[in-house]
Every structure is written in C-alpha cells, then in structure tokens.
Design an enzyme around this catalytic site. Sequence first.
Site, PDB file in Angstrom:
ATOM      1  N   SER A   1      15.643  19.871 -15.579  1.00  0.00           N
ATOM      2  CA  SER A   1      14.952  20.240 -15.751  1.00  0.00           C
ATOM      3  C   SER A   1      15.256  21.746 -15.473  1.00  0.00           C
ATOM      4  O   SER A   1      15.916  22.423 -15.405  1.00  0.00           O
ATOM      5  CB  SER A   1      14.001  20.720 -13.718  1.00  0.00           C
ATOM      6  OG  SER A   1      13.211  22.341 -13.930  1.00  0.00           O
TER       7      SER A   1
ATOM      8  N   HIS B   1       1.466  -1.005   0.644  1.00  0.00           N
ATOM      9  CA  HIS B   1       0.242  -0.087   0.194  1.00  0.00           C
ATOM     10  C   HIS B   1       0.434   1.204  -0.168  1.00  0.00           C
ATOM     11  O   HIS B   1       0.423   2.538   0.381  1.00  0.00           O
ATOM     12  CB  HIS B   1      -0.571   0.637   1.153  1.00  0.00           C
ATOM     13  CG  HIS B   1      -1.568  -1.386   1.521  1.00  0.00           C
ATOM     14  ND1 HIS B   1      -2.935  -1.451   0.754  1.00  0.00           N
ATOM     15  CD2 HIS B   1      -1.178  -2.166   2.230  1.00  0.00           C
ATOM     16  CE1 HIS B   1      -2.693  -3.032   1.126  1.00  0.00           C
ATOM     17  NE2 HIS B   1      -1.719  -2.882   2.053  1.00  0.00           N
TER      18      HIS B   1
END
Length: 485
Positions: free
Chosen positions: A290, A160
């Site tokens: 970036s 999870h």
Amino acid sequence: MAAPGEEQDVMARYRSPLVSRYASAEMAYNFSERKKFSTWRRLWLYLAQAEKSLGLSITDEQIREMEANLDNIDFKMAAEEEKKLRHDVMAHVHTFAHCCPKAAAIIHLGATSCYVGDNTDLIVLRDGFNLLLPKLARVISRLADFAEKYADMPALGFTHYQPAQLTTVGKRCCLWIQDLCMDLQNLERARDDLRFRGVKGTTGTQASFLQLFEGDHSKVEELDRLVTEKAGFKRAYMVTGQTYSRKVDIGVLAVLASLGASIHKICTDIRLLANLKEIEEPFEKDQIGSSAMPYKRNPMRSERCCSLARHLMTLVMDPLQTAAVQWFERTLDDSANRRVCLAEAFLTADIILSTLQNVSEGLVVYPKVIERRIRQELPFMATENIIMAMVKAGGNRQDCHEKIRVLSQQAAAVVKQEGGDNDFIARVRADPYFSPIHKQLESLLDPSSFTGRAPQQVAKFLKDEVRPALIPYQSKMGGKVELAL
C-alpha cells in the site's frame, strides 16, 4: 492496421492491457496479425497443393513460389489494398499475388473469404487450447505438491464462512484441484471436438469446387479431406453455411468461462485465508502492499486473477448472442464481435493461469496461526466427544449435556462479550462432575482425531485421479513462472 506512413507512438495510443501488460508472448503471437495472415497463406498453399494433386492445371513452380513467400508479408501494401478495396481477404490475395506473380492466377481458386477466415480461426483456437492445457496442468501439479505436503495438517473448516468441522490444509487444496481437473478435461474435450471448416464454398454447398472438377463429387470430397489433413485436423464439419456454426464458439468460450469460475473461487479462498493470516500468496522482498500503509501485504496476485476471471466469465455471452442472430447461411455482424471475444478469452485465460501458477509455487502457510484458530473453536466441537466419554465412564447423557450447555455458553460469553480466549476446557477441568474423564481431555481434543479421512482422501485422490491426468503434460511442466507486471 495502421495507415500507411503513420508515425507510431505506442504511448499515445490505447493498447489492450491483456497484451501490453499481462499475456505471454506465445498467446499474444497466437492472436497476432502475423500469425493470422501467414496462416491464410498456408491455407491458400494447402488448397493449391490439393487442387494440383487432383488434376487441376497448377504447376510445381507456382507451388514453390507460394511456399517461398508464406511469411514474406508486406503489411504496408496490405493496408493500402484494404483501404482501397474495403475487403481484408482480397487485400491479402493481392498482396500475396504481388510477391507470387506466377501463382497469382490460382491463389484462392474456388474459395470464399471464410475458407481462410474461419479455417484460420479454428487453427488459432486449437493452438490456443494447446498453449493453455500445459499451463493448467502445471498449476494442478504445483497445487498437488502443496496438497501432498499439507495432507495431514488440521485446519478449521468453514461453511457459510462460519467455523465448522476440521479439515486439513491439503484436503481444502484438493477441492481447488478437483475443479481444475474438471477444467482440464473440459479444455481437452473442447479442443478435440474442434473440426475444420474445410473447403465448402460460398454457402457451404461446394458448388464452385464441383464446377472446377467438372461435376466429379469424389474429387470435391477428396479435396476437402486433403486440405483438412494438411491443416492438422482429423475431421471437418460435414455441413456448413458460409461459416462454421457459431455454436462452436459457444462451446469454446463456455469451457474458458468455467475455468475462470474455478480460478475466481480458488483465489477468493486464498484472499480470505490471507485475511485470516493462515495462508498467503508470495510477497516479494521489495514489494509494496500500500502506498499509504507500509505494513500491508495485499494479495494482489489473487486479486488480479479474480478481476480478470470476472471478465473471462462474461465473454461467453458474446458467442451466445452471435449464434442466436446468424441469419440463414451467415451475416457479417459476427465478425467484429468475434475479433474481440475469442482473442480476449484466450488471452485472459492465459494470464490468470500464469498468475495462479506463480501463486501456487509460492504459497506460504502459517501453522501457528492455524493451530491457534483451531484452539479457539475446537473445544465447542469436542462437546459430543466429551459427552460420549462421560457416558462410557458411567455418566448420564442428559445430565452431561446440560452441564456442557451451561459451560459452553459461559465460555462463548467470554469470547464474544469480553474478547477473551475460549476457556471452555478450563471450565470442564475445574468442574468435579467431569473428573472421570479429566485425563482423557488431551486425547479428546487432538485435532487430528477431528479430520476424519481427509489425509487418506488426499493421498487417494492425488494418486488415482490427479497424477494420471497430468501424464500427457509431464514433458511440459517446466520451471517456475515469472510474474508479469
């Protein structure tokens, strides 16, 4: 096909990025016009050779003329013919006949358009699988080497996306490998299940060929067998309409979609691990992550795989719907759709396999980060071991459980509310109640004691299942792959 004499400015026309930006030259050629139309000519040659061998009036000179012009394709003439005739197969019959005047009368003898169209598609699909399979095997091989190298390295497991019991870096990689091994089997089976459409005539009844051979059924059957053999197939579909069943395309794209799902899962895991700073894909010296944030190291290769894998997974919907709406012996609403989805599926699978190979050849592991994350979570995981050790030392299980509950909640508050490190073990060391096991704490917290049989599972899995599956591809493992743009 471009109009005759049209000036071509490739930068002023849309080009599929699958070909112009990403795909290998081999896969791009496999779905090229040149491969398609030269295969049509080979199929016309196979048909003529087989018809001649079974007694039709076809000469050696006609056969030689066809053989000499298999790749001598005048694409400009073909475009002009297609514009005039509005029929691609007949345009190429005329173009082939133009350079084979002696054989012109027997080209396409008894055949329908799907003789060249569908049989070529099946050849291209088979050849596409033969290009993909070694690439998939190479990815599995590279990941197997990685799993073997890190088989013993403990790492925090997640369920999870929450901290769970420990695993190892190598064992987690084996989860990826197992999915890819299933894909390898699926692709091999899909390729081997492909049959040839063969020589079946306009509605699949072989009526035109039965007429050519004056009612001799055995010769018609032998014609089908001979052409199938010449095309490199072991079997042909026994019954067809005008086309081979479009359910075949469903099977082909289903296994490619499944491969896409596997790669999406693998690359998503790598992206999550990159965020955790545990494992990263390769990042080149001059690569920019970036334009605004110079420090960033974005997992662009894995992101590309996920992006294209999503496209690959959706393509199976095309053949599902096409097969569902084929009326009786065939309708032509399959053609334009299949031109797009079949090629794009193989091109996309080719791209993501090459990209994943590049990733798997340069994965970077950060052991200190992995160790730190284990130290943050392991104390809580070790509570059951501490309880058992205390009981063996004469303690009461319920009393010990309560002591640990209180200390663990205090430590959790430091982590969650104060942003501090997990100090649970320090609290245990400071509590006289646990003095009987203080000397055992180091061994009780050894990460390798929490990984179960993970290292042994890795070794057995690689030895018994993975390496044997790669044996057919050993000669094609090759060197490292260069990443496309």
